[in-house]
Scaffold this motif. Structure first.
Motif, short mmCIF file in Angstrom:
data_model
loop_
_atom_site.label_atom_id
_atom_site.label_comp_id
_atom_site.label_asym_id
_atom_site.label_seq_id
_atom_site.Cartn_x
_atom_site.Cartn_y
_atom_site.Cartn_z
N ASP A 187 38.43 1.35 -12.96
CA ASP A 187 38.90 2.60 -12.37
C ASP A 187 39.61 2.22 -11.07
OD1 ASP A 187 39.21 5.30 -12.23
OD2 ASP A 187 37.23 5.69 -11.38
N GLU B 182 33.76 17.03 6.24
CA GLU B 182 33.28 16.91 7.62
C GLU B 182 33.46 15.50 8.17
OE1 GLU B 182 29.35 18.59 8.12
OE2 GLU B 182 29.69 19.77 6.32
N LEU C 281 35.41 4.36 4.58
CA LEU C 281 34.24 3.49 4.57
C LEU C 281 33.37 3.78 3.34
CD1 LEU C 281 32.67 1.27 6.00
CD2 LEU C 281 31.53 2.99 7.37
N TRP C 282 33.31 5.05 2.98
CA TRP C 282 32.59 5.42 1.75
C TRP C 282 33.26 4.81 0.53
CZ3 TRP C 282 27.97 7.19 0.65
CH2 TRP C 282 27.26 7.87 1.63
N ASP D 58 33.27 6.75 -12.66
CA ASP D 58 34.09 7.53 -11.74
C ASP D 58 33.60 7.45 -10.30
OD1 ASP D 58 32.64 10.80 -12.47
OD2 ASP D 58 31.77 8.87 -11.98
N TRP D 59 33.13 6.28 -9.93
CA TRP D 59 32.74 6.03 -8.55
C TRP D 59 31.55 6.88 -8.14
CZ3 TRP D 59 36.32 3.51 -4.74
CH2 TRP D 59 37.35 2.83 -5.40
N ASN E 38 28.72 6.15 -7.80
CA ASN E 38 27.69 5.46 -7.02
C ASN E 38 27.80 5.73 -5.53
OD1 ASN E 38 29.99 3.99 -6.90
ND2 ASN E 38 29.00 2.00 -6.84
N THR E 39 28.81 6.47 -5.11
CA THR E 39 28.82 6.89 -3.69
C THR E 39 27.57 7.71 -3.42
OG1 THR E 39 30.17 8.76 -4.31
CG2 THR E 39 31.30 6.92 -3.29
N TRP E 40 27.18 8.53 -4.40
CA TRP E 40 26.00 9.36 -4.20
C TRP E 40 24.74 8.53 -4.22
CZ3 TRP E 40 26.34 13.94 -2.20
CH2 TRP E 40 27.57 14.61 -2.29
N LEU F 226 24.63 5.52 -2.99
CA LEU F 226 24.61 4.96 -1.64
C LEU F 226 24.09 6.01 -0.65
CD1 LEU F 226 28.05 3.13 -1.61
CD2 LEU F 226 25.83 2.03 -1.42
N TYR F 227 24.52 7.25 -0.88
CA TYR F 227 24.10 8.34 0.00
C TYR F 227 22.58 8.50 -0.06
CZ TYR F 227 24.36 12.89 2.30
OH TYR F 227 24.23 13.93 3.18
N VAL G 55 22.22 4.22 3.29
CA VAL G 55 22.79 3.02 3.92
C VAL G 55 23.22 3.39 5.33
CG1 VAL G 55 24.66 1.33 3.80
CG2 VAL G 55 23.56 2.12 1.71
N GLU H 276 24.99 2.30 7.74
CA GLU H 276 26.32 2.22 8.32
C GLU H 276 27.26 3.31 7.81
OE1 GLU H 276 29.85 -1.05 8.74
OE2 GLU H 276 27.90 -1.71 8.07
N LEU H 277 26.94 3.87 6.67
CA LEU H 277 27.82 4.89 6.12
C LEU H 277 27.64 6.21 6.85
CD1 LEU H 277 27.43 4.00 2.37
CD2 LEU H 277 29.50 3.82 3.71
N PRO H 278 28.76 6.84 7.19
CA PRO H 278 28.67 8.08 7.98
C PRO H 278 28.09 9.23 7.18
CG PRO H 278 30.93 7.65 7.32
CD PRO H 278 30.14 6.47 6.88
N ARG H 279 27.32 10.06 7.84
CA ARG H 279 26.71 11.22 7.18
C ARG H 279 27.39 12.49 7.70
NH1 ARG H 279 22.87 8.94 3.72
NH2 ARG H 279 21.59 10.78 3.84
N ARG H 280 26.96 13.60 7.13
CA ARG H 280 27.43 14.88 7.64
C ARG H 280 27.01 15.02 9.09
NH1 ARG H 280 28.15 18.92 3.49
NH2 ARG H 280 27.72 18.01 1.46
N ARG H 281 27.78 15.75 9.84
CA ARG H 281 27.44 15.96 11.23
C ARG H 281 26.08 16.66 11.35
NH1 ARG H 281 30.59 12.67 11.86
NH2 ARG H 281 32.82 12.93 12.17
N ASN I 173 26.17 -8.97 8.78
CA ASN I 173 27.43 -8.83 8.05
C ASN I 173 28.08 -10.18 7.80
OD1 ASN I 173 27.00 -6.14 8.13
ND2 ASN I 173 28.52 -5.69 9.70
#
Lengths: 170, 224
Positions: free
Chosen positions: A52, A70, A78-79, B25-26, B28-30, B32-33, B37, B39-44, B128
């Protein structure tokens, strides 16, 4: 099954591995460099039909980013980097250079494959120092025009695919 | 269990399932959420810094946070190349006056937060770099397995069944030139998949694990 056949079958499986691949580089206004980016995407899709392949600006990627509305653009990217298996960076535009500078220090930097012109091989600038030793491939003008740069990208993707089977972080 | 079947041409008709329930369809971002992790940014969200908590009016939480920082010590952490801040003792006095000799908890807590952050950044950078180095070595090993018509993989599989072998005997087993075999073996030893014991090449636990993982995930048995 003979050993030769087993390896042939494994090689075939490697080419049909599911992979998430990201390509960073110049946008539509980038002319021939954008075309090269498109060619790399097409070549990957042809060789690895289950892969993909996305550009960072593809709207589909925004949908899969948790809380995308947001987050800033670098945060969203980065995501993307965190989710992909390998990220190919065509280092021919200011934007791509900025992306590299932003993410070389992240924990996902090992996924980057940075393609830089050999004109900048001995550059002593700050961005050049950041890229140094971070999965960077230098290419000549001739390689860029021919298909050999694309084949080097294919080799990297193939290594990543077998790395998944081997259970190794690549 | 890997899914596989062979067509007449020998090519697989169905791809092997590597990622379990992962969708292509990617999604796996969820994953990671969910893993959180760092380093990955979250919701404010509301900050948990003590000074911010105080500004939200959560005075009890603020006090608890300051007390917690006063307990923090890193003296028993043994990590090289990283300098840790020492423990800071803070005495909390309600309605603290602001005379010259007084200690303002808010200021010290901020200073401590800042030093803690610097330490965490140094740790993250070291980690890293380690990840990059490890991944680079892994890629070189995988390339060795695939190079020269998968000679590295053939050598590794041969070493697994023959336990200890010389380069000459391996050469006849895999049907390659001595030069190619020597290069392949040197690379396998370099990246930790093989080793040399009493003048003979042997497979290491790492090499064995790699073969097992490939067989398990692809369903292909690698027996020469």
């Amino acid at each position: 099954m003979s050993f030769k056949k087993s390896i042939k079958q494994l090689a075939a499986y490697v080419n049909v591995t599911e992979m998430a691949i990201l390509i960073w580089g110049p946008g539509g206004e980038g002319g021939e460099h954008y075309e090269k980016r498109e060619k790399i995407r097409q070549a990957i899709k042809n060789t690895f039909p289950q892969a993909d392949v996305h550009f960072s600006e593809d709207p589909e990627l925004k949908k899969i980013t948790p809380g995308a509305d947001e987050l800033t653009v670098p945060e969203q990217e980065l995501w993307h980097l965190g989710a992909c298996d390998v990220c190919i960076v065509l280092d021919t535009s200011k934007g791509a250079g900025e992306e590299v500078a932003h993410f070389v220090a992240s924990r996902f930097a090992y996924k980057l494959l940075i393609l830089t012109s050999d004109r900048y091989k001995d550059a002593t600038s700050f961005p050049a120092a950041l890229r140094q030793g971070k999965n960077q491939i230098f290419y000549s003008e001739e390689e860029y025009r021919s298909c050999s740069l694309t084949s080097r990208v294919m080799t990297r993707v193939e290594i990543n695919a077998l790395g998944k089977f081997a259970g190794l972080r690549t | 269990m890997a899914e596989k079947s062979e067509s007449i041409s020998g090519l697989p008709q169905r791809r092997p399932s590597l990622m379990g329930s992962r969708k292509p369809d990617w999604a796996n971002t969820w994953a990671l959420y969910a893993q959180g992790v760092s380093e990955l940014p979250r919701r404010r969200a509301m900050s948990h810094l003590p000074q911010d908590m105080a500004s939200y009016g959560f005075e009890p939480f603020y006090q608890a946070a300051v007390n917690l920082f006063s307990e923090v010590t890193y003296s028993n952490v043994n990590l090289p190349r990283v300098e840790f801040p020492g423990a800071i003792k803070i005495q909390i006095i309600p309605q603290l006056p602001t005379e010259d000799f007084s200690i303002r908890p808010l200021g010290i807590a901020s200073l401590y937060e800042s030093r803690l952050h610097e330490t965490q950044c140094a740790l993250q950078t070291a980690e890293n770099e380690k990840i990059i180095e490890e991944a680079c070595g892994n890629r070189d090993l995988i390339a060795t397995l695939m190079d020269d018509e998968w000679l590295g993989l053939r050598l590794l599989a041969q070493l697994r069944i023959s336990k200890a072998s010389s380069a000459t005997s391996l050469r006849s087993s895999v049907g390659a030139t001595l030069n190619s075999v020597a290069v392949g073996l040197a690379q396998l030893v370099r990246y930790g998949a093989a080793d040399v014991e009493d003048g003979f090449f042997v497979i290491t636990a790492r090499g064995s694990n790699i073969l097992t993982s490939i067989e398990k995930k692809s369903g292909v048995i690698l027996k020469p």
